[in-house]
Design a protein around this motif. Structure first.
Motif, short mmCIF file in Angstrom:
data_model
loop_
_atom_site.label_atom_id
_atom_site.label_comp_id
_atom_site.label_asym_id
_atom_site.label_seq_id
_atom_site.Cartn_x
_atom_site.Cartn_y
_atom_site.Cartn_z
N SER A 297 0.83 -1.22 0.00
CA SER A 297 0.00 0.00 0.00
C SER A 297 0.85 1.25 0.00
O SER A 297 0.47 2.26 0.59
CB SER A 297 -0.89 0.09 1.24
OG SER A 297 -1.84 -0.88 1.24
N SER A 298 2.02 1.20 -0.62
CA SER A 298 2.86 2.39 -0.63
C SER A 298 3.62 2.51 -1.94
O SER A 298 4.42 1.64 -2.29
CB SER A 298 3.84 2.32 0.55
OG SER A 298 4.87 3.26 0.36
N SER A 299 3.36 3.61 -2.66
CA SER A 299 4.08 3.84 -3.92
C SER A 299 5.56 4.03 -3.65
O SER A 299 6.41 3.59 -4.42
CB SER A 299 3.58 5.10 -4.62
OG SER A 299 2.22 5.08 -4.80
N GLN A 333 -0.82 10.01 -8.96
CA GLN A 333 -1.57 9.01 -8.21
C GLN A 333 -3.00 8.94 -8.72
O GLN A 333 -3.92 9.49 -8.13
CB GLN A 333 -1.51 9.35 -6.74
CG GLN A 333 -0.07 9.41 -6.24
CD GLN A 333 0.05 9.19 -4.77
OE1 GLN A 333 -0.87 9.46 -4.04
NE2 GLN A 333 1.18 8.70 -4.32
N THR A 336 -5.49 7.12 -6.35
CA THR A 336 -5.85 7.96 -5.21
C THR A 336 -6.85 9.04 -5.64
O THR A 336 -7.85 9.27 -4.97
CB THR A 336 -4.57 8.59 -4.63
OG1 THR A 336 -3.76 7.52 -4.15
CG2 THR A 336 -4.85 9.55 -3.52
N THR A 374 -0.50 14.01 -2.34
CA THR A 374 -0.61 12.84 -1.46
C THR A 374 0.74 12.13 -1.30
O THR A 374 1.40 11.85 -2.30
CB THR A 374 -1.64 11.84 -2.04
OG1 THR A 374 -2.89 12.50 -2.14
CG2 THR A 374 -1.79 10.62 -1.16
N ALA A 375 1.10 11.85 -0.05
CA ALA A 375 2.35 11.11 0.17
C ALA A 375 2.15 9.66 -0.26
O ALA A 375 1.08 9.09 -0.03
CB ALA A 375 2.72 11.19 1.64
N GLY A 376 3.17 9.07 -0.87
CA GLY A 376 3.05 7.69 -1.33
C GLY A 376 3.24 6.67 -0.23
O GLY A 376 4.07 5.78 -0.33
N VAL A 377 2.48 6.83 0.84
CA VAL A 377 2.59 5.91 1.99
C VAL A 377 1.20 5.36 2.30
O VAL A 377 0.20 5.95 1.85
CB VAL A 377 3.12 6.65 3.24
CG1 VAL A 377 4.53 7.15 3.01
CG2 VAL A 377 2.23 7.82 3.62
N PRO A 378 1.09 4.27 3.06
CA PRO A 378 -0.24 3.73 3.36
C PRO A 378 -1.14 4.80 3.98
O PRO A 378 -0.72 5.53 4.89
CB PRO A 378 0.03 2.60 4.34
CG PRO A 378 1.45 2.21 4.08
CD PRO A 378 2.16 3.44 3.64
N GLY A 380 -1.97 7.58 2.82
CA GLY A 380 -1.48 8.95 2.57
C GLY A 380 -2.59 9.91 2.17
O GLY A 380 -2.50 11.11 2.40
N SER A 381 -3.65 9.37 1.56
CA SER A 381 -4.70 10.27 1.07
C SER A 381 -5.70 10.66 2.16
O SER A 381 -6.49 11.58 1.97
CB SER A 381 -5.44 9.64 -0.11
OG SER A 381 -5.82 8.34 0.20
N ASP A 410 -6.97 0.83 -0.15
CA ASP A 410 -5.65 1.44 -0.30
C ASP A 410 -4.73 0.52 -1.11
O ASP A 410 -3.99 0.95 -1.98
CB ASP A 410 -5.06 1.70 1.10
CG ASP A 410 -3.88 2.65 1.07
OD1 ASP A 410 -3.54 3.15 -0.03
OD2 ASP A 410 -3.29 2.92 2.13
N ARG A 413 -5.86 0.83 -4.72
CA ARG A 413 -5.57 2.09 -5.43
C ARG A 413 -4.06 2.31 -5.57
O ARG A 413 -3.61 2.90 -6.55
CB ARG A 413 -6.25 3.28 -4.76
CG ARG A 413 -5.78 3.62 -3.36
CD ARG A 413 -6.53 4.83 -2.81
NE ARG A 413 -6.02 5.19 -1.51
CZ ARG A 413 -6.59 4.93 -0.34
NH1 ARG A 413 -7.73 4.28 -0.32
NH2 ARG A 413 -6.04 5.31 0.79
N THR A 414 -3.27 1.76 -4.63
CA THR A 414 -1.82 1.89 -4.77
C THR A 414 -1.34 1.08 -5.98
O THR A 414 -0.43 1.51 -6.71
CB THR A 414 -1.11 1.43 -3.48
OG1 THR A 414 -1.70 2.10 -2.38
CG2 THR A 414 0.37 1.75 -3.52
N ASN A 417 -1.91 3.26 -8.78
CA ASN A 417 -0.95 4.38 -8.78
C ASN A 417 0.36 3.96 -9.43
O ASN A 417 0.92 4.66 -10.28
CB ASN A 417 -0.64 4.83 -7.34
CG ASN A 417 -1.82 5.54 -6.69
OD1 ASN A 417 -2.75 5.96 -7.36
ND2 ASN A 417 -1.78 5.66 -5.37
N1 ASP Z 1 -1.18 4.46 -0.38
C1 ASP Z 1 -1.18 5.30 -1.53
C2 ASP Z 1 0.16 5.26 -2.22
O1 ASP Z 1 1.17 5.07 -1.60
C3 ASP Z 1 -1.56 6.71 -1.22
C4 ASP Z 1 -3.02 6.76 -0.78
O2 ASP Z 1 -3.90 6.81 -1.63
O3 ASP Z 1 -3.30 6.71 0.42
O4 ASP Z 1 0.24 5.39 -3.42
#
Ligand code: ASP
Length: 440
Positions: A297-299, A333, A336, A374-378, A380-381, A410, A413-414, A417
């Protein structure tokens, strides 16, 4: 014993909140509509449970404006560095914008056609609106006031960004609000790439620091998320009963349908038309990165794998892969943006408000920009969804139900992304081949 992960704890909290809420609803009012603000259960919900649940949300609200400001300034500055890469940068920007617009357009189309928020019975909706009356009445009023398209668009350029930031969450604010703050941040980011670097270095450091601090505070808030989710989901389940599950299931199905269409219809078309590449060979080559994105779940965490598959399996020249994928991990993203569009419009429907075309355009623009920020972390949105909800006056408590199933959405969608980043890389590489057949 190993401590359960935050996701597991949120999920458990959701299950506890929902089951206790359903039970309480059944015990106190036989599962029928709970008259807002009356009776013992309503008192407990309004005075004790909901305020407890709001603590973690309010900590997030606190940093929404600084987070958006710093994230968009940094995102734009990174994109701005593209100038040094000339043609590659320009193409990356164009395709990123095209794909984001397509994904948000798809989100809007699906929510309007399938109306997932309307799965709720009228009796339940009236009860919900009454329970959250302060915010939702304002929102309905806004819906009825229908600002003209030209005014809405002009409001995007703030005369006084500070006033927009301080009033962004005021229900009766008539300016551009959060979107105007986003536009201002965009201007600052662009200006910082144009102004001499030695003069802006301190400010750059400041924005990077502001971003880190905002994310750290959100980290504190997330520690309270299990308690918050339990309380807020209790309140919603006690009020809505089993109707809630039907509505939520329908919403998740619409998100998955949107992500599926973008992944398996839009990307293949873009790959064939703009990238001159067979979608089957693309997906075969990209598989490893897509699976990693799905499981982490993290880009950002997927970046090393994306770089490897781009160079080894998809034959993208390293200089293009490195640049496009690094920028794309935080600025492109599509999944996202699509998810945010569906979520915000779905919650508006749940609260019985028809957004005008102009208002939907505003939501779409916010989602496209939120994609950059949006940060590419779990998860993040999450803060950005909260920000968009607040700025169109949808009660932000509603995020609690969605938060419970967010991890799975998540993951999906990741995956989109990351696929999107690789699609952009393929298309840009193809453009370079055509422009310079010996490049690479
Ligand atoms: N988890 C997504 C990502 O890292 C960001 C998000 O939509 O929360 O790409």
């Amino acid at each position: 014993m190993k401590k359960a992960s935050l996701t597991t704890r949120i999920l458990i909290a959701l299950l506890i909140g929902l089951s206790l809420g359903l039970l309480a609803g059944w015990l106190f009012h036989g599962g029928g509509p709970l008259a807002a603000h009356s009776g013992t259960l309503a008192w407990w919900i309004d005075e004790v449970i909901q305020p407890m649940g709001r603590i973690f949300l309010r900590i997030i609200f606190m940093v929404v404006v600084p987070l958006i400001l710093s994230a968009i300034v940094i995102g734009t500055m990174e994109m701005g560095d593209m100038r040094t890469l000339g043609r590659i940068g320009g193409r990356t920007l164009l395709i990123t914008l095209l794909l984001s617009t397509l994904s948000v357009g798809l989100a809007l189309g699906l929510v309007n056609a399938l109306q997932p928020g309307k799965a709720l019975s009228d009796a339940r909706r009236n009860d919900l609106v009454a329970a959250y009356s302060a915010a939702s009445e304002k929102m309905i009023e806004r819906g009825a006031n229908k600002p003209s398209l030209s005014k809405t668009l002009l409001n995007l350029i703030p005369e006084n960004p500070l006033a927009e930031a301080t009033n962004a969450f005021q229900p009766d604010h008539t300016g551009g609000g959060l979107l105007a703050v986003m536009v201002f941040s965009l201007f600052v980011g662009v200006a910082m790439t144009v102004a001499p670097q030695e003069k802006t270095a301190t400010l750059r450091g400041f924005f990077e620091g502001l971003f880190e601090i905002s994310m750290t505070i959100i980290g504190f808030a997330m520690k309270l998320a299990p308690l918050g989710v339990a309380c807020l989901s209790f309140a919603v389940a006690a009020r809505l009963g089993l109707d809630l599950f039907r509505t939520l299931g329908y919403y998740a199905a619409v998100v998955l349908l949107g992500l599926g269409l973008h992944q398996f219809v839009v990307y293949p078309l873009v790959l064939c038309v703009l990238g001159h590449r067979s979608p089957t060979s693309f997906f075969r080559g990209a598989k490893e990165a897509i699976v990693t994105a799905f499981s982490t779940s993290s880009s950002n965490a997927t970046l090393p794998v994306s770089l490897r598959v781009a160079e080894k399996n998809l034959g993208i020249p390293p200089r293009i892969a490195r640049f496009v994928l690094t920028v794309g991990a935080s600025a492109n993203q599509n999944g996202t943006a699509l998810y945010e569009g569906i979520t915000v419009l779905f919650l508006a429907q749940v609260f019985g408000v028809e957004l005008t075309f102009a208002q939907q355009i505003v939501v779409a623009l916010m989602c496209i920009m939120a994609g950059i920020g949006t940060a590419g972390v779990p998860g993040g949105s999450l803060p950005l969804v909260v920000g968009v909800l607040l700025s169109i006056n949808v009660p932000a408590e509603s995020i609690a139900i969605i938060l419970g199933i967010d991890r799975f959405l998540d993951m999906c969608r990741t995956a989109l992304n990351v696929t999107g980043d690789l699609v952009v890389a393929v298309v840009v590489a193809r453009g370079e081949e055509k422009a310079d057949p010996c490049a690479g």
